[in-house]
Design a protein around this motif. Sequence first.
Motif, PDB file in Angstrom:
ATOM      1  N   VAL A 144       0.851  -1.198   0.000  1.00  0.00           N
ATOM      2  CA  VAL A 144       0.000   0.000   0.000  1.00  0.00           C
ATOM      3  C   VAL A 144       0.877   1.235   0.000  1.00  0.00           C
ATOM      4  CG1 VAL A 144      -1.768   1.303   1.243  1.00  0.00           C
ATOM      5  CG2 VAL A 144      -1.846  -1.196   1.236  1.00  0.00           C
ATOM      6  N   GLN A 145       0.563   2.197  -0.865  1.00  0.00           N
ATOM      7  CA  GLN A 145       1.314   3.449  -0.927  1.00  0.00           C
ATOM      8  C   GLN A 145       0.351   4.621  -0.778  1.00  0.00           C
ATOM      9  OE1 GLN A 145       3.638   3.154  -4.544  1.00  0.00           O
ATOM     10  NE2 GLN A 145       4.173   1.059  -3.990  1.00  0.00           N
ATOM     11  N   ILE A 146       0.779   5.610   0.007  1.00  0.00           N
ATOM     12  CA  ILE A 146      -0.077   6.736   0.366  1.00  0.00           C
ATOM     13  C   ILE A 146       0.634   8.031  -0.003  1.00  0.00           C
ATOM     14  CG2 ILE A 146      -1.313   7.884   2.242  1.00  0.00           C
ATOM     15  CD1 ILE A 146      -1.030   5.175   3.807  1.00  0.00           C
ATOM     16  N   VAL A 147      -0.041   8.872  -0.800  1.00  0.00           N
ATOM     17  CA  VAL A 147       0.521  10.165  -1.185  1.00  0.00           C
ATOM     18  C   VAL A 147      -0.598  11.189  -1.226  1.00  0.00           C
ATOM     19  CG1 VAL A 147       1.825  11.456  -2.915  1.00  0.00           C
ATOM     20  CG2 VAL A 147       2.260   9.029  -2.623  1.00  0.00           C
ATOM     21  N   ASN A 148      -0.436  12.265  -0.501  1.00  0.00           N
ATOM     22  CA  ASN A 148      -1.334  13.425  -0.574  1.00  0.00           C
ATOM     23  C   ASN A 148      -2.814  13.051  -0.431  1.00  0.00           C
ATOM     24  OD1 ASN A 148       0.907  15.051  -1.036  1.00  0.00           O
ATOM     25  ND2 ASN A 148       0.741  14.861  -3.252  1.00  0.00           N
ATOM     26  N   GLY A 149      -3.115  12.158   0.487  1.00  0.00           N
ATOM     27  CA  GLY A 149      -4.504  11.831   0.760  1.00  0.00           C
ATOM     28  C   GLY A 149      -5.103  10.768  -0.140  1.00  0.00           C
ATOM     29  N   TYR A 150      -4.323  10.173  -1.006  1.00  0.00           N
ATOM     30  CA  TYR A 150      -4.789   9.086  -1.865  1.00  0.00           C
ATOM     31  C   TYR A 150      -3.916   7.863  -1.616  1.00  0.00           C
ATOM     32  CZ  TYR A 150      -7.602  12.438  -4.476  1.00  0.00           C
ATOM     33  OH  TYR A 150      -8.529  13.392  -4.832  1.00  0.00           O
ATOM     34  N   PHE A 151      -4.514   6.671  -1.750  1.00  0.00           N
ATOM     35  CA  PHE A 151      -3.725   5.466  -1.572  1.00  0.00           C
ATOM     36  C   PHE A 151      -3.922   4.541  -2.761  1.00  0.00           C
ATOM     37  CE2 PHE A 151      -7.750   3.661  -0.262  1.00  0.00           C
ATOM     38  CZ  PHE A 151      -7.656   2.315  -0.596  1.00  0.00           C
TER      39      PHE A 151
END
Length: 870
Positions: free
Chosen positions: A252-259
């Motif tokens: 799982v990767q999370i960036v700027n409020g999106y995954f």
Amino acid sequence: MSFLVYFVPLHCCSKFFCCIFLLLLFSLFTPQVEVYSVKVDCKVTSRFAHTVITSIALNKANISREIFFEVDLPKTAFITNFSMSIEGQTYVGNVKEKEKAKKQYEKAVSTGQTAGLVKASGRKMEKFSVSVNIAPNSNVTFIMTHEEMLKRKLGQYEIVTRVKPKQLVQQFEIVADIYEPQGIAFLDAYGTFITNDLLPLVEKTVTDKKAHISFSPTLDQQRKCPGCDGTLIDGDFIIKYDVERTVTIGDVQIVNGYFVHFFAPSDLPRVPINVMFVIDRSGSMMGNKISQTREAMLTILDDLHEDDYFGIIVFDSTILEWKDSLTKATKENVIQAKTFVSRINPSGMTNINYALMESVKMLKKERQDRKQSERSVSMIILLTDGMPNVGESSVDKIQENVRNAIRGNMSLFCLGFGDDVEYSFLDVMARQNKGLARRIYEGSDATLQLQGFYKEVSTPLLSEVDLRYPDDLVNSLTTSHYKQLFNGSEIVVAGRLSDNNFSVKSQASAQDWDLLYPEQEYIFGDFTERLWAYLTIQDLLSKRSTGTEEEKANATAQALEMSLRYNFVTPLTSMVVTKPETEKGPEDPLIADKLTEGTRPNERVKSQKYVKSVQLEQSVVSVDGDPHFIIEFPGREDALCFNIDDKPGTIFSLVRDPLGVNGQTIGDKKVAPNGKMNTYFGRLGIVHQALGVRLEVTTQDITVSQDVLYLLWLCGRSETTFISLFPYNSVDLEVTKDRSLTVTLRDSVRFLVILHKVWKQHPYHQDYLGFYTLDSHLLSPSVHGLLGQFYHGVQFEVRDLRPGEEPEKPDATMLVKGHELTVTRGWQRDFHSHIRKGDLVPCWFIHSNGNGLIDGNHTDYIMSGLFKTV
């Protein structure tokens, strides 16, 4: 001004013909357009690829020149940006709703302006093209950007860059940067055009999580041979890689409020399969199709595991079962099945409904008798090249029947063989039943395509995969329920976070890039949000072909809104670029569309009424074959067509203006046993008195102005040869050896002549010519002829759609030019885009030599000489 032309014999290109080399003095008249640089810059972050293609072209001539920019991009990619910079002014594309863009496009072509479109380009690619006029000694910079989610197939991701600069390029470079937080397991890079000498130029630097690939040959390294101008750069540059997989439930990767969640477990045991092979043996499968199917099936049967069960049904208007029940894949049974497959021969009509119903019944019976393992997965693999034409022939009813019979208890995979198959029917039916469809392209590798597809779907690991996330923390999920997961593939789910306190439990790894990855050189901004948008649009587009009418409408509206918000060119949007005003015309819009695999020329007509008033200046108006006249409509899956039947040797007026084009028919070598004598165009005459042009084209040679220039089709190089003739480049000839001739008359018109070669030993047919109008907007309003009368539009209405003599060819009533005609829905083949095989064009066929559609009678167009204009 005039110049001299010399003919110098070089060498014999065959036993019978001698090539002629044309030496043009006064190079002032030779086109001087140089592609100075081409750069492809691809950045991949967690499987999401962002590619920027930049090209600079120079016009070194002392007159304005038309410069072309063509890019092949993957079918799964969305164009996100296009711009042109000319003399300090930048023209940027805007994404608009397709219907709004189409109005701008039709307005442009109605006033004689050019407009560009995206076209199919092979199996995996589509071609974007645009041209622009550039002032003397000026340059233009083209920039194209597209994005796509790389799909894992057979254990790897693939990035394909198609490069065809068509000339040597001063600065040529392909660069790819890849970042995969899970780690890179392996990576390979190569080119279909790369020789052993060029192989060291493919530079690869691979670390734990990053890879950098580059290919940058010098001018001399691009040459086909020392001192020659031909380029080696012509083909695909391919990068293949996979990532490390050590965690059971994914990454799982999370960036700027999106995954984004990647799920592809590698430690699961294979699930046994119960598979029914349902093979079309109707008459249309005759020849290569059935032989390649037999060959593929022999290999596929060898790939079955001993704990699998299988059955085979072959069908035409009836069915033939190998056995009346599924059989364990023992060595003995496989040998028997191979014998059965090797004896399949085509004949008859196509009853798809009957074959599928029987295969479902057989699989259900096996499951009810509990002969297979409870862990096993049941599937049907259908291979067909046609549409149903006997038994139940309504595709909607067949889909309903299959869906009601399967009821989610098995998967249906559909393989559509060839260009003529009704692909959208198979695609929807497969997706309604936990499967997918794939087009099998006719060609020498069709056997490998069939085998490759089977390898993709023959190793199921999981079924009914449901990935769940906390409702209070996650929203706007892409598809999170999958019918099955196959070995070598991957499930990808993306979504938005309600807050930033999302935690990943169990054995999944999580990467919060905002905190853990400060390096930005491999990251293109908000990639997770764009990846989420890409997947969401793909999901919504898929829902447009299934579900209720309300669900389809909602999916369409949402997909359109997101396409516009994220500037994606999708099947619902188009990109509009306004080209600069030139001395040759006003501002000129370019329209870039998105193709869909299901949009094929033989899709059935569903509407009961058509009212069209179309301007045809930029359409393809043509005559080819026996002879078949086709009037195609820009941006529409529709056309009008008619045949002309007359005795061989007749000369017809095709175009009559200050310019004249006449065609003389030839016949078959002899009358066929059925008593029919086919006729074709075997000789064309093009004359323009004001320009001093007199061009004769036959199936053997090309002659300009009474032997000023003489060329044999068989001569010259294998690639295209360009020739400019007469003062101020009034005539351009573009000759492709043994294949085609493009004639451009400056400030007037552009034609394409195609040479169709027939097997020399054919008992009846002989070589013939096809004639296509590529540009006619500068001809006068009074232009006429069998083709010319349609250059400036035709208005017609089609109504009262009703069954015809053949189920797939309905009749209708057409109102045109004050006449009420009975017309028939059919297809003709258009070769201007694909010269070897052509494209099937759906059209309304006007009977009786086009009477009622053409002005007068076809005999009114008979001429007394090849160069007569009155």
